[in-house]
Design an enzyme around this catalytic site. Sequence first.
Site, PDB file in Angstrom:
ATOM      1  N   HIS A  99     -13.312   1.746   3.031  1.00 36.99           N
ATOM      2  CA  HIS A  99     -12.719   0.410   3.057  1.00 36.99           C
ATOM      3  C   HIS A  99     -13.774  -0.626   3.425  1.00 36.99           C
ATOM      4  O   HIS A  99     -13.895  -1.672   2.782  1.00 36.99           O
ATOM      5  CB  HIS A  99     -11.567   0.364   4.067  1.00 36.99           C
ATOM      6  CG  HIS A  99     -10.326   1.072   3.619  1.00 36.99           C
ATOM      7  ND1 HIS A  99     -10.163   2.438   3.726  1.00 36.99           N
ATOM      8  CD2 HIS A  99      -9.182   0.607   3.060  1.00 36.99           C
ATOM      9  CE1 HIS A  99      -8.960   2.766   3.251  1.00 36.99           C
ATOM     10  NE2 HIS A  99      -8.347   1.681   2.839  1.00 36.99           N
ATOM     11  N   HIS A 101       0.841  -1.203   0.000  1.00 34.97           N
ATOM     12  CA  HIS A 101       0.000   0.000   0.000  1.00 34.97           C
ATOM     13  C   HIS A 101       0.877   1.254   0.000  1.00 34.97           C
ATOM     14  O   HIS A 101       0.715   2.142   0.820  1.00 34.97           O
ATOM     15  CB  HIS A 101      -0.967  -0.039   1.180  1.00 34.97           C
ATOM     16  CG  HIS A 101      -1.895  -1.222   1.118  1.00 34.97           C
ATOM     17  ND1 HIS A 101      -3.214  -1.120   0.739  1.00 34.97           N
ATOM     18  CD2 HIS A 101      -1.663  -2.534   1.329  1.00 34.97           C
ATOM     19  CE1 HIS A 101      -3.767  -2.323   0.745  1.00 34.97           C
ATOM     20  NE2 HIS A 101      -2.847  -3.204   1.098  1.00 34.97           N
ATOM     21  N   HIS A 156      -8.171  -6.893   1.520  1.00 34.99           N
ATOM     22  CA  HIS A 156      -7.476  -5.942   2.397  1.00 34.99           C
ATOM     23  C   HIS A 156      -8.268  -5.691   3.672  1.00 34.99           C
ATOM     24  O   HIS A 156      -7.690  -5.412   4.722  1.00 34.99           O
ATOM     25  CB  HIS A 156      -7.268  -4.630   1.630  1.00 34.99           C
ATOM     26  CG  HIS A 156      -6.628  -3.527   2.417  1.00 34.99           C
ATOM     27  ND1 HIS A 156      -5.552  -3.723   3.258  1.00 34.99           N
ATOM     28  CD2 HIS A 156      -6.916  -2.194   2.474  1.00 34.99           C
ATOM     29  CE1 HIS A 156      -5.204  -2.560   3.800  1.00 34.99           C
ATOM     30  NE2 HIS A 156      -6.013  -1.631   3.355  1.00 34.99           N
TER      31      HIS A 156
END
Length: 281
Positions: free
Chosen positions: A213, A69, A79
Site C-alpha cells: 500500500h 474495499h 487510499h
Amino acid sequence: MSPLTALLSALRSGQVELIDLTAPLTSTTPVLQLPDPFADTIPFRLEEISRYDERGPRWYWNDIHTGEHTGTHLDAPVHWISGRDGLDVSQVPLRSMVAPAVVLDMSERVAKDPDFLLTVDDVRAWQREHGDGHGDLELPDGGWLLYRTGWDVRSADQADFLNADAEGPHTPGIAPDCARWLAQETPLAGLGVETVGTDAGAAHGFTPPFPCHDFLLGAGKFGLTQLQNLGRLPVTGAVLVVAPLPIVGGSGSPARVLAMVDQTGEQTGEPTGGRTGGGDA
Ligand code: MN
C-alpha cells in the site's frame, strides 16, 4: 476488418476467451478485519426495496450496503497516506483499466508457507524463466502484475481466507524491498492479488507497515484484490479489464475484473497451470 470487429469475431468464435476473475458478492464474501483500535468496513448486504409485492408489484430491486474495499476491488492511490494527493477511484485512467497482465505463480511456495513473501530475486528468476530467447520477460509498461498464490481456493470462507491466529492473520504477500522495487523501478500500472489485500497478513509489523500500500499507492499505482481464476491465465498475453465504480472522492471500489485470453496459441506464453477453479467453462 476493423480491430473491434476482429475482437468481436474472436470473442464469438472462442479464439479470445473471457475469464471472470471476480469473487461473487454476497453477505459472506470475506472482508478485511483490522486489529483494535482500527475501524473496520462492513460486510456486503442487500436490502430489499420491493419484490413483486405491494411495495412494487411488478419489480424487484435492492439497495446495497458495501464498503469500497469489499470483495474483488480496486485500491486508488488516495487510499493510502503516501498517495493522499493522488487520484481517487473516479479519476483512474481507463487506459490503466484495460491493459496487459502477466501472471507470477508462487502457489507451490505458498502451499508450504502461508506467510510466504515475494522477493525481488523471485521476480527476477521468474522473468529469466519466462524470457523469450531475446531476453528476460519484461513487466508490462502500463500493465499489471498478477500475483498468484493459490489463496483463491479459500475465498468462500472468511476464517479460512483471513487465516488468523492469536498473532494475527497468516496470508502471503510481498517483501518490503520488493514492494518498493515494483512501485518505483518498474513500469507497471498496478498489482493484483488473490488475498483480502495487496499486503501480507503480517504486514502491519513490516517497515514500513503495509509496504505494498505504502509504496505502490504512493507511486500513483493501483492495487487489485481478491482475484480468482488466475490459474487459468497464461504467464503473458492476457488483457485485463477492470471496472471499478466511479465513486467521486472514493478511495476504492468493488470491481468486476475480466481477462481476455488468446486461445489460438499465437501470442500467449505457457499456461501457469495449477488451476483451482471449476475447470473450463
Ligand atoms: Mn483495499
